[in-house]
Design a protein around this motif. Structure first.
Motif, short mmCIF file in Angstrom:
data_model
loop_
_atom_site.label_atom_id
_atom_site.label_comp_id
_atom_site.label_asym_id
_atom_site.label_seq_id
_atom_site.Cartn_x
_atom_site.Cartn_y
_atom_site.Cartn_z
N MET A 101 0.82 -1.22 0.00
CA MET A 101 0.00 0.00 0.00
C MET A 101 0.86 1.27 0.00
O MET A 101 0.34 2.37 -0.09
CB MET A 101 -0.89 0.05 1.24
CG MET A 101 -1.94 -1.03 1.31
SD MET A 101 -3.19 -0.81 0.05
CE MET A 101 -4.39 0.22 0.88
N ARG A 132 -2.69 7.30 -4.65
CA ARG A 132 -3.93 7.51 -3.90
C ARG A 132 -5.13 6.91 -4.62
O ARG A 132 -6.09 6.50 -3.99
CB ARG A 132 -4.14 9.01 -3.64
CG ARG A 132 -3.28 9.52 -2.50
CD ARG A 132 -3.90 10.74 -1.86
NE ARG A 132 -3.78 11.92 -2.69
CZ ARG A 132 -2.75 12.76 -2.65
NH1 ARG A 132 -1.76 12.55 -1.81
NH2 ARG A 132 -2.70 13.81 -3.43
N ARG A 159 -4.95 3.17 -3.69
CA ARG A 159 -5.44 2.92 -2.33
C ARG A 159 -6.94 3.16 -2.26
O ARG A 159 -7.41 4.24 -2.56
CB ARG A 159 -4.77 3.86 -1.33
CG ARG A 159 -3.31 3.59 -1.12
CD ARG A 159 -2.77 4.52 -0.04
NE ARG A 159 -1.34 4.66 -0.19
CZ ARG A 159 -0.72 5.81 -0.35
NH1 ARG A 159 -1.38 6.95 -0.35
NH2 ARG A 159 0.60 5.86 -0.50
N GLY A 160 -7.65 2.15 -1.88
CA GLY A 160 -9.10 2.30 -1.77
C GLY A 160 -9.82 2.08 -3.08
O GLY A 160 -10.95 1.63 -3.10
#
Lengths: 307, 547
Positions: free
Chosen positions: B55, B85, B88-89
């Motif tokens: 991550m 970013r 991530r997610g």
């Protein structure tokens, strides 16, 4: 939430009742005859008797207390022995000045401390952190009675930018507000940094980063509201002491606030005014505490909704 | 199936040069689309650091030294931070071990799911709220329309983990990294969460990188297993091959460390010893014990009801016997232990110990009697004063009970006790932080033994420890029982530990004992529905067959 509010208000009222009783008793706790202390040993007997009955000291204690509480509730705090004026009107003159100074001091403190504390926390170990914490250490260690005169020497006497003392317009507010504000900012920035550093280590911060949120969002939305809680406690206590009148700063700058009034009336042995000042100081602490608790509830749902 | 994630020669170190801690030391593995890949290992082996490296969310002290992590062929280590970013997610989501602390306490469940939807799907307002409710429904939160506006503290642990999963799902990731997501949960809740993950995986086709230390959980969910030890992957295999015949020595060690009935029987057969201390007369008789806490409300704190933490418990312990109390968190196990020790005064009922009714004695007499019953706590890290040396920690109880004539005599006893629990006498001049978790628990046991107790209440003494350390502590407890004839009241939520160590077991639920009896009776022919439910939720190792 309503229950919480209710409980806080009730306890505030109980504290106020207790405090006013203690303030009422102050005059009786003074060693010796209070009238003699106020008038001096050389006073005439007739004068003493007159003062005694004016203060109601010739009546039974309970009756005096009931009368005192009744008067306090009606904002009748008696008359000053020194200036013979109504104490409530003296206070009415002084309170605005203290309020203005306290608010200006707090605003300066927040404006300096918040960005400085945040920057120091997120750039931990960097030169930013070092400078911010050096400032903070200086601010905490330099006493107001040194900082005040220093500012006067530089900005009033040296540069002639601001008046030396008194309350003559906005210009005269700046130096006393800076004196108070920088000292408080030093303390607050350290608190903000420490508290934010702690929060930034929490699991939910890592979880928020793992969601792909930007650093700014993580800090402002997830970090700060949680870090604010301990800071608000300190801020509340500091605001309490500012509202009580920043005695030293007000004296240095001849700022006509409650702090200066307290010192003057102690010097003049003006007991009724001293009593009123102490009552006011206690009330402002109670009020600020209540405000702190309510802010806490507003920010933290665990307090608001009960755990 | 095509490869989704490819980790090549990943090295993540703490510090530089010779003294660097090589948390992850050159690992390689691949995860295919839609599969569940389990990274198995004990604490400190580098599992979580591997996940955080993928991550790129490492703590500042950790640095990626070399290697690559490719997602669909694209090297994540070469992406700029803003592009990372989006990953991530959006492409890779993560859930953590502690649902209690992984949610922001000042934002509602809906706000926390919503921000991910806004960040990765651009959803706002009504559309965001509708999708949030859909997600909450998908992870099995009842009354989602209402609960969307609730705060984390209003949800239970299992529900919080469901919300974490909903947040993870919001970005519709291709890979979900689950870092010990059920370790902090009760077994029945664990079973629900694992089922949920499997269902969601089938629906969405996402791959899961599941990090765990639990062989039972691994057996239930894995397609592939990688065993990690000291920063390296020592074995990668398909689930069936791994459980049929683990290749590496360390993997086999993990299996042999697992407590079980088989292990117990094997050991008993080897030693050929029966429990010679086991007597017929009871040492401790707990009779209808009740511990109720008043619930106070309002301005005057009026009592409006009671929490019946322990509500009428009756049980007997004999000399040399191990009685296990099993139950999930909040069932009243620990409170019962404290009630027996008189650390909490019971509301009602009797605790007859060695012919004396403990609930009726106070002051000096109770203090004297305390030396007969000792307690070993769950967390060896927090149950010792960090500012005291081991010698003083172990000696303290002796001083209080007047054991040993002078310091010299007591220190001799400290030496003997430390040897008894497998430590060295010279360890006594060290501080608690200088020891590992297992060693600390040994010290706690030595401290308990110092006052010559007849009964030790063991409150989850191994649940904070790794399996290999757990097996050492359990063996130590058994050995001490054999040698000293101790009785144990063993509080635990771990059924395999019960199978291994206990003679008698009581199942606790909601402050009451719902079933008690000999271990073989209760665990293999459970009668009470709660016992049946509890036992069926325990993840068991299946050596073959599809998960």
């Amino acid at each position: 939430m309503l229950n919480y509010l209710y409980a806080r208000c009730i306890s505030a009222i109980i504290v106020i009742l207790g405090v006013s009783t203690i303030v009422f008793l102050l005059i009786h706790i003074v060693p010796g005859d209070p009238v003699e202390v106020m008038l001096g040993e050389a006073a005439q007997l007739a004068d003493r008797e007159e003062l005694r009955s004016a203060l109601g000291l010739d009546q039974p204690l309970l009756q005096q207390w009931i009368k005192y509480m009744y008067q306090v509730l009606h904002l009748d705090l008696g008359t000053s022995l020194y200036s013979k004026r109504e104490i409530s009107s003296i206070l009415a003159e002084r309170i605005p000045a203290t309020l203005v100074l306290a608010c200006a001091g707090i605003i300066i403190a927040i404006v300096i401390a918040l960005p400085m504390g945040i920057l120091a926390a997120i750039r931990r170990g960097s030169p930013w952190d070092f400078y911010a914490m050096t400032f903070s250490m200086l601010g905490v260690s330099i006493p107001n009675f040194w900082m005040g005169p220093l500012l006067i020497i530089i900005f009033s006497i040296g540069l002639g930018w601001f008046p030396v003392s008194g309350n003559e317009g906005a210009g005269s507010l700046i130096l006393p507000a800076l004196t108070l504000g920088t000292a408080l900012a030093a303390l607050l920035s350290r608190m903000v940094r420490g508290s934010l550093l702690e929060v930034l280590n929490e699991d939910y911060i890592r979880a928020a980063q793992a969601r792909g949120l930007s650093d700014m969002t993580v800090i402002l939305r997830h970090g700060l509201p949680n870090a604010a809680l301990p800071v608000i406690t300190v801020l509340g206590m500091q605001l309490g002491s500012l509202l009580a009148g920043a005695v030293i700063t007000e004296t240095i700058f001849s700022w006509p606030g409650v702090g200066q009034l307290t010192i003057e009336s102690i010097q003049n042995r003006d007991y009724p005014v001293v009593q009123a000042c102490i009552l006011l100081i206690s009330l402002s602490y109670v009020a600020v505490n209540l405000l702190t608790d309510l802010t806490y509830a507003f920010l933290d749902p665990r307090v608001r909704l009960g755990k | 199936m095509s490869t989704l994630l490819e980790v090549e020669n990943l090295k993540t170190w703490f510090g530089e040069g010779e003294n660097a801690i090589r948390a992850v030391d050159g690992i390689d593995f691949k995860i295919s689309q839609g599969e569940t890949f389990v990274l198995l290992g004990e604490s400190g082996c580098g599992k979580s650091i591997t996940a955080l490296s993928i991550m790129r969310l490492l703590p500042p002290a950790a640095k990626i030294k070399s290697g690559s992590v490719k997602l669909n062929g694209k090297n994540l280590f070469e992406l700029p931070e803003y592009a990372m970013r989006d990953v991530r997610g959006g492409k890779i989501a993560m859930i953590f071990q502690e649902p209690q602390t992984s949610l922001n306490p000042v934002l509602t469940a809906g706000q926390q799911i919503g921000e991910t939807l806004q960040c990765h799907k651009g959803l706002k307002g009504r559309a965001q709220r509708d999708r949030t409710i859909e997600l909450l429904n998908a992870v099995g939160i009842p009354e989602a329309e209402r609960r969307i506006d609730e705060y984390p503290h209003q949800f239970s642990g299992g529900m919080k983990q469901r919300i974490m999963i909903a947040i993870a799902l919001a970005g519709e990731p291709e890979l979900l990294i689950a870092d010990e997501p059920t370790t902090a949960l009760d077994v029945t809740i664990q079973a629900q969460i694992l089922q949920l993950l499997e269902k969601l995986q089938q629906e969405t086709g996402m791959a899961i990188l599941f990090i765990t230390h639990d062989l039972g959980v691994t057996s239930g969910i894995a397609d592939h297993v990688a065993v990690m030890y000291a920063g390296k992957i020592v074995e990668i295999n398909s689930r069936d091959a791994f459980f049929a015949a683990p290749q590496h020595e360390y993997s086999r060690h993990l299996f042999s460390a697992l407590p079980s009935r088989e292990k117990r029987n094997r050991e008993m057969a080897e030693s050929g010893k029966e429990n010679k201390h086991l007597s017929d007369s009871p040492l401790l008789t707990v009779n209808d014990l009740k511990v109720h806490y008043p619930i106070r409300k309002g301005l005057f704190k009026k009592v409006v009801g009671y929490v019946r933490a322990v509500d009428g418990v009756t049980i007997e312990i004999r000399k040399g016997q191990t009685v296990a109390i099993v139950g999930e968190s909040g069932s009243g196990k620990t409170t019962m232990g404290k009630g027996i020790l008189q650390l909490i005064r019971p509301t009602d009922g009797g605790v007859l110990f060695d012919g004396r009714e403990l609930t009726q004695i106070t002051g000096e007499e109770l203090r004297r009697k305390r030396s007969d019953i000792q307690i070993v706590f769950q967390d060896p890290y927090s149950s010792m004063n960090p500012r005291m040396m081991i010698a003083d920690i172990v000696e303290e109880g002796m001083l209080a009970q007047g054991i040993g004539k002078n310091r010299g005599e007591r220190m001799q006893r400290v030496d003997k006790l430390l040897e008894q629990v497998g430590l060295k006498p010279e360890h006594k001049y060290r501080y608690p932080h200088e020891f590992s978790g297992g060693q600390r628990q040994r010290i706690c046991i030595a401290r308990a033994l110092a006052v010559e107790p007849k009964l030790i209440v063991c409150d989850e003494p191994t649940s904070a420890l790794d399996v290999s350390v757990q097996s050492q502590i359990l063996e130590l407890l058994k050995e001490l029982q054999e040698r000293l004839g101790l009785a144990y009241l063993f509080i635990t939520h771990n059924i395999s530990v019960v199978e291994y160590i206990a003679h008698y077991v009581a199942v606790m639920y909601d402050g009451k004992i719902v079933e008690q009896g000999n271990v073989d009776e209760v665990l293999y022919q459970p009668r009470h529905p709660y016992t049946q439910k509890l036992l069926s939720a325990v993840p068991r190792i299946k050596t073959a067959g599809r998960r």
